[in-house]
Enzyme design. Sequence first.
Site, PDB file in Angstrom:
ATOM      1  N   HIS A  56      -6.486 -10.322   0.623  1.00  0.00           N
ATOM      2  CA  HIS A  56      -5.369 -10.634  -0.594  1.00  0.00           C
ATOM      3  C   HIS A  56      -5.549 -11.730  -1.551  1.00  0.00           C
ATOM      4  O   HIS A  56      -4.888 -12.207  -2.099  1.00  0.00           O
ATOM      5  CB  HIS A  56      -4.177 -10.767   0.373  1.00  0.00           C
ATOM      6  CG  HIS A  56      -3.578  -9.374   1.098  1.00  0.00           C
ATOM      7  ND1 HIS A  56      -2.502  -9.350   1.279  1.00  0.00           N
ATOM      8  CD2 HIS A  56      -4.502  -8.431   1.660  1.00  0.00           C
ATOM      9  CE1 HIS A  56      -2.386  -7.770   2.100  1.00  0.00           C
ATOM     10  NE2 HIS A  56      -3.877  -7.614   2.092  1.00  0.00           N
TER      11      HIS A  56
ATOM     12  N   ASP B  12      -4.588   1.958  -2.111  1.00  0.00           N
ATOM     13  CA  ASP B  12      -3.654   1.100  -2.809  1.00  0.00           C
ATOM     14  C   ASP B  12      -4.377  -0.157  -2.975  1.00  0.00           C
ATOM     15  O   ASP B  12      -5.149  -0.578  -2.332  1.00  0.00           O
ATOM     16  CB  ASP B  12      -2.258   1.061  -2.343  1.00  0.00           C
ATOM     17  CG  ASP B  12      -2.264   0.412  -0.718  1.00  0.00           C
ATOM     18  OD1 ASP B  12      -3.119   0.949  -0.079  1.00  0.00           O
ATOM     19  OD2 ASP B  12      -1.108  -0.289  -0.525  1.00  0.00           O
TER      20      ASP B  12
ATOM     21  N   GLU C 128      -0.282   1.192   1.539  1.00  0.00           N
ATOM     22  CA  GLU C 128      -0.702   0.851   2.799  1.00  0.00           C
ATOM     23  C   GLU C 128       0.121  -0.753   2.944  1.00  0.00           C
ATOM     24  O   GLU C 128       0.603  -0.915   3.811  1.00  0.00           O
ATOM     25  CB  GLU C 128      -1.711   0.681   3.211  1.00  0.00           C
ATOM     26  CG  GLU C 128      -2.379   0.239   4.631  1.00  0.00           C
ATOM     27  CD  GLU C 128      -2.110  -1.190   4.984  1.00  0.00           C
ATOM     28  OE1 GLU C 128      -1.654  -1.674   6.162  1.00  0.00           O
ATOM     29  OE2 GLU C 128      -2.690  -1.799   4.087  1.00  0.00           O
ATOM     30  N   GLU C 129       0.132  -1.429   1.616  1.00  0.00           N
ATOM     31  CA  GLU C 129       0.554  -2.730   1.550  1.00  0.00           C
ATOM     32  C   GLU C 129       2.071  -2.779   1.653  1.00  0.00           C
ATOM     33  O   GLU C 129       2.620  -3.393   0.713  1.00  0.00           O
ATOM     34  CB  GLU C 129      -0.127  -3.363   0.350  1.00  0.00           C
ATOM     35  CG  GLU C 129      -1.552  -3.316   0.265  1.00  0.00           C
ATOM     36  CD  GLU C 129      -2.225  -4.176   1.323  1.00  0.00           C
ATOM     37  OE1 GLU C 129      -1.676  -5.078   1.993  1.00  0.00           O
ATOM     38  OE2 GLU C 129      -3.547  -4.241   1.399  1.00  0.00           O
TER      39      GLU C 129
HETATM   40 NI    NI Z   1      -6.093  -3.667   3.814  1.00  0.00          NI
END
Ligand code: NI
Length: 393
Positions: A364, A79, A137-138
Amino acid sequence: MTDYLSLARQLAPDIIAWRRDFHQHPELGFEEFRTAGIVAEHLQALGVETRTGVGQTGVVGVIEGASPGPTVLLRFDMDALPVPEETDLPFASQHPGVMHACGHDGHTAIGMAVARLLAQTREQWPGRVKLMFQPAEEGLGGAKAMVRDGLLKHPRPDAAFALHLWNQLPLGQLVVQEGPLMSAADHFEISIKGKGGHGAAPEDTIDAVLVGAEVVNALQSIVSRNVPPQDTAVLSVGSFRAGGAFNVIAERANMAGTIRTFDPEVRALILQRMQKVLTGITAAHGAQAIFDLKENEYTPAVINDASMAEIARTAAQKMLPPEQITEIRPLMVSEDMSEVFNRVPGCYVLLGAEPEGGARGPHHNPRFDINEDALPLAAAIMASIAVHFNRRQ
Ligand code: NI
């Protein structure tokens, strides 16, 4: 021992092309339809038994080795993040506001390379390798969704491994350690109800701003005064909203925050102290409070199993000089691979992928990038770990 590093290096142009394609077409958690489709097609073309729709958009492939043996699971997340890309890469995101800002584009490409490496050498190793291509996953619970959909059944894995590219670590440096690597994460919300009124007549009100401010202050005493100093914990209030006018005393104050821990007992202590602090302060003021712990968003800590860490280290030593295999202080970020590790012994490793000239943005960040030279190395490491585990059983 098969020389997976040479094989992976031959695959480098493909791995880089796959990664750039995923980077250009990032998809948010549980929306990885295009990505999952490419992965599934790739696995099927290799003759790998493939299941799609596992945990909504997850894909599972099982590669059979030459003879019966154990099953090892390798995980790759797919993702992207709701981050607007600000790199000048020729293959930058074509989806406004969405970016592969954590390197999961690389992980998906690495997984496809591992599938090819293991499929082409399947006559040389025993057992099975289960490839877990994970959505979301986030913070959206993709691992839990896959577990719920039978990820760990038919066959049940005996061990599990995952790798994260890390652009804050020098290229080719591998972090392998037993014990804690990433913290558990909780999301909480607190809402305080006082009694609103005229800013000039506080005696008729219960000021939710004042009560809320006391609560925020008192929460800060929990890590500093209640958690033993030898233990690690974070309690951060990230959001505080109250009131709307300068001359009105607020009726409500709402806050939200996160708790990070490694030890379930420390977590329990913090939660219990939060309740007490909240009840005590609101009672003193005659206000009311609701403490809402988002239990379904809880992510356990990533704790590496000692013998699995040893397997990962031994496999890596065949391709990396000893000084490139290191340990770090545990990270306070979280990772839902722990949902698998809580059920199957495993080890999570980090591979340095610092771009040439240094990272322009951390994970990020809108300027995040990785060094693509890490991709074939990562694929070789994961393939070697799987084969090493299956051979030594
Ligand atoms: Ni990651």
